[in-house]
Design an enzyme around this catalytic site. Structure first.
Site: not given
Length: 500
Positions: A224, A257, A340
């Site tokens: 992402h 992910d 992230s």
């Protein structure tokens, strides 16, 4: 005024007492002086006074005592010539040595000096009686005591208005900066962590983190983080020294992910891959260190512990794409938007996970990628590195992810009782893939799977998360219920290549 690591300030130059001073000639031959109001005590000098010899040794010679009435010169340490050594003598002295001639320090004993305490010089003197020794010593004691008391009184008054602080020693050796300390691990890892900026063709994008995976310039991060730049967008990676490089997507796995990017021109770039640990060996309570760029603040280091293992997490980047599933490591290390893709490390500096999602007070209790959350409340989730490294190898080798599967479709909303196989699949397809792993093991639509090996399965996302911890070809034991009865089956995992 505040002074650092100092006591009360002392004037750099001694000043004589002010006001009228008694005449030096008023001192009697016996050593008694005319009492009067004592002046303020002068501060101590910044040097040890010395008294040079003056020829003649006259009355005004500060290095000598004044002469007696009969013309004889007294010597230090003795009474008057002719005194009875057994006679008890009393000396009257004003406070603060008011009889000091000229207000100077010449008649005081030199500090730390040796030899004659009054600074006299000259030839040996005739033998004298020792009876006056007591009086001379008493005079010296009173003079020193008076001056000392005055100085103490003056210094105390000065200290009342001063603020005294104490500074630390600043000894670096007293700090724990060993290679295994948080500081030591951070200093070694930071040059291998990059801040990723992704920008799509339409201008959308964001910031995340990644870390050096190998010496070929591959960088491991979250899908992402780079998804917006995957199709015609722009990617850059900025190192801790501020140098920025263009990068490109090598492969990405939406379901996991996980993504791998690579520097376009890695020549001359110091590439030091972070060591990979084993997430399967992690225990609850182990120390953790997270590095990332929360809210764009690159190189941020936070610490915590492993709060839980095998936490089923389904997350999405909010772009309408399919969810990602992980059996996550939960940590209370502060993780925020921008973390992230960054490394979650153990106390030895080994990567044990990729920071991916958080739960915050502002998302209604749901879980999702941290890029859509408001901030950390101590509930962060990382993809176990054992799984992420396996996915990364597939992406580097083929550019596509490989997913293990059992060949069933299960309900994703029901929780608490297990993962129930749907009666019918999506768009009228079979809920159990014909001749697939589950079909071969005897499972049917409507069966509720409650365990995978020893892990309790309470929902569809939990089942998927646990299956994806394995690799195709692994054999697992499924526990399921049918018609109120419990059954078990051995299932060999199949595979699916690429994202749908």
């Amino acid at each position: 005024m505040s002074t650092e690591n100092e006591g009360a300030a002392v004037p750099s130059e001694a000043k004589p007492p002010t006001g009228p001073q008694p005449d030096r000639a008023s001192a009697s031959a016996s050593g008694a002086q005319t009492p009067g109001a004592p002046p303020a005590a002068p501060p101590p000098p910044d040097f040890a006074p010395t008294v040079p010899p003056v020829p003649g040794g006259g009355f005004d010679d500060p290095g000598r005592m004044p002469p007696y009435h009969d013309g004889r010169v007294p010597q230090p340490g003795y009474g008057h010539p002719g005194d009875d050594p057994t006679a008890e003598r009393t000396t009257q002295f004003p406070a603060y040595a008011a009889g000091a001639g000229g207000g100077g320090w010449g008649q005081q004993p030199p500090y730390g000096g040796g030899g004659d305490p009054w600074g006299t010089t000259g030839s040996p003197v005739p033998k004298r009686r020792n009876g006056g020794l007591i009086a001379a010593v008493l005079v010296a004691a009173l003079v020193a005591g008076g001056i000392g008391g005055g100085i103490g009184f003056w210094a105390a008054g000065q200290a009342d208005s001063a603020s005294t602080t104490v500074s630390a020693s600043g000894d670096p050796g007293a700090l724990n900066r060993k290679p295994t300390s948080v500081s030591g691990i951070a200093q070694k890892a930071l040059p291998s962590v990059v801040t990723i900026e992704a920008q799509g063709a339409t201008g959308d994008g964001g910031t995340g983190t990644g870390f050096i995976y190998d010496k070929q310039g591959h960088i491991l991060t979250n899908n992402h983080v780079v998804a917006s730049a995957a199709d015609g967008g722009k990617l850059t990676a900025t190192f801790s020294n501020g140098k920025k490089y263009d990068a490109e997507v090598v492969g990405r796995a939406q379901g996991y992910d996980v993504a791998v990017i690579k520097l376009k021109n890695a020549s001359g770039v110091p590439l030091n891959p972070l060591p990979l640990g084993k997430s399967s060996n992690v225990q609850v309570g182990d120390a953790t260190i997270a590095i990332g760029a929360p809210f764009g603040l690159s190189g941020t280091v936070t610490t915590g512990i492993i709060s839980a293992k095998d936490r089923p997490v389904a997350s999405s980047d909010g772009g309408g794409s399919s969810a990602s599933y992980m059996s996550a490591l939960q940590t209370d290390a502060s993780i925020n938007p921008g973390n992230s893709g960054g490394p979650l490390m153990d106390a030895a500096g080994n990567v044990i996970g990729i920071n991916s999602a958080i739960q915050s007070a502002g998302n209604g209790g749901g879980m999702g990628s941290e890029s859509q959350q408001s901030g950390s409340i101590g509930l962060g989730f990382a993809i176990p590195i054992d799984q992420a490294a396996r996915v990364a190898q597939d992406l580097i080798r083929t550019g596509k992810p490989v997913y293990p599967q059992i060949g069933v479709q299960v309900g994703m909303r029901d929780t608490g009782n297990g993962a129930t196989i749907a009666r019918t699949g999506n768009n009228g397809s079979d809920a159990v893939t014909p001749n697939g792993p589950a079909d071969k093991a005897g499972l049917k639509p409507g069966d509720t799977i409650t365990k995978l090996d020893d892990t309790v399965v309470d929902s569809g996302p939990t089942l998927i998360s646990e299956i994806w911890q394995h690799k195709p070809g692994d054999q697992v034991t499924l526990t399921y219920k049918r018609g109120g009865k419990e059954h078990t089956a051995q299932v060999t995992l199949g595979q699916r290549t690429g994202d749908k």
